[in-house]
Scaffold this motif. Sequence first.
Motif, short mmCIF file in Angstrom:
data_model
loop_
_atom_site.label_atom_id
_atom_site.label_comp_id
_atom_site.label_asym_id
_atom_site.label_seq_id
_atom_site.Cartn_x
_atom_site.Cartn_y
_atom_site.Cartn_z
N LYS A 34 -1.09 48.83 56.70
CA LYS A 34 -1.31 50.22 57.12
C LYS A 34 -1.26 50.33 58.65
CE LYS A 34 -4.68 53.97 56.48
NZ LYS A 34 -5.20 54.16 57.83
N ARG A 35 -1.93 49.41 59.33
CA ARG A 35 -1.96 49.43 60.80
C ARG A 35 -0.57 49.22 61.39
NH1 ARG A 35 -7.15 45.38 61.02
NH2 ARG A 35 -8.78 46.89 60.46
N LEU A 36 0.18 48.30 60.81
CA LEU A 36 1.52 48.00 61.33
C LEU A 36 2.47 49.18 61.14
CD1 LEU A 36 1.88 44.29 60.16
CD2 LEU A 36 1.66 45.10 62.51
N LYS A 37 2.32 49.89 60.05
CA LYS A 37 3.16 51.07 59.83
C LYS A 37 2.79 52.19 60.79
CE LYS A 37 4.36 50.50 54.93
NZ LYS A 37 4.24 51.11 53.59
N GLU A 38 1.48 52.42 60.94
CA GLU A 38 1.02 53.53 61.76
C GLU A 38 1.18 53.26 63.26
OE1 GLU A 38 -3.00 54.24 60.60
OE2 GLU A 38 -2.47 55.23 58.72
N ASN A 39 0.84 52.04 63.68
CA ASN A 39 0.82 51.73 65.11
C ASN A 39 2.14 51.23 65.67
OD1 ASN A 39 -1.91 52.41 64.99
ND2 ASN A 39 -2.56 50.29 64.72
N ARG A 40 2.93 50.55 64.82
CA ARG A 40 4.17 49.96 65.32
C ARG A 40 5.43 50.48 64.63
NH1 ARG A 40 2.65 43.52 66.16
NH2 ARG A 40 0.41 43.80 66.62
N GLY A 41 5.24 51.26 63.57
CA GLY A 41 6.39 51.81 62.87
C GLY A 41 7.19 50.79 62.09
#
Length: 205
Positions: free
Chosen positions: A144-151
Amino acid sequence: MKFIGITGGVGAGKSEILRYIEREYQAYILLADELAHELMQPGTPCFRQIRERFKGEDIFQEEGGLDKRKLAGMIFSDEKKRRDLNAIVHPAVKREICRRAEEKRREGQVSYFILEAALLIEEGYGGICDELWYIDASESNRRKRLKENRGYSDAKIDAIFESQLTKQECRDCCRTIIDNNGTRKEAFLQIREAFAKGQTEKKNG
């Protein structure tokens, strides 16, 4: 001065924890990835070795430096080239880490030397650190963090996850586990407890 190595899977939230440690404790923070980037700049011994080993490869910018995107694409698609690059960069990074740790120890200005490295365990840093910490977060939270923060796409995340040690392998090698699945406040409390425990053991020892 205590030398602490910190690792954790990508997306585990290490950056926020490192910022907290730097803010609250007399600590020097060193990021292995940033150091590697520094050591790969034009004019360095590492860069000269990379230029020699990978001459003819389309990974160099017109102005002479490395094209990070093309370099990542090359090593992601070719295991041998990835190993060859690591054989140049990783020993140089470890030497510089040891040099800086000894320098900070001599200066006597900080209580903690904190090294963050993705390959902390794989590269044998347990042999030079006083203790290892693992920042733990569930795969779903990390994704979730990688999708939201780094796309990042699911495919890219899957490839990264598959290339890293398992959670259990990391936990087995690390003395302190910080559960970063909850709030920042909860994670920071665990950090304070870990530092307090270290101080108590030092006095009792």
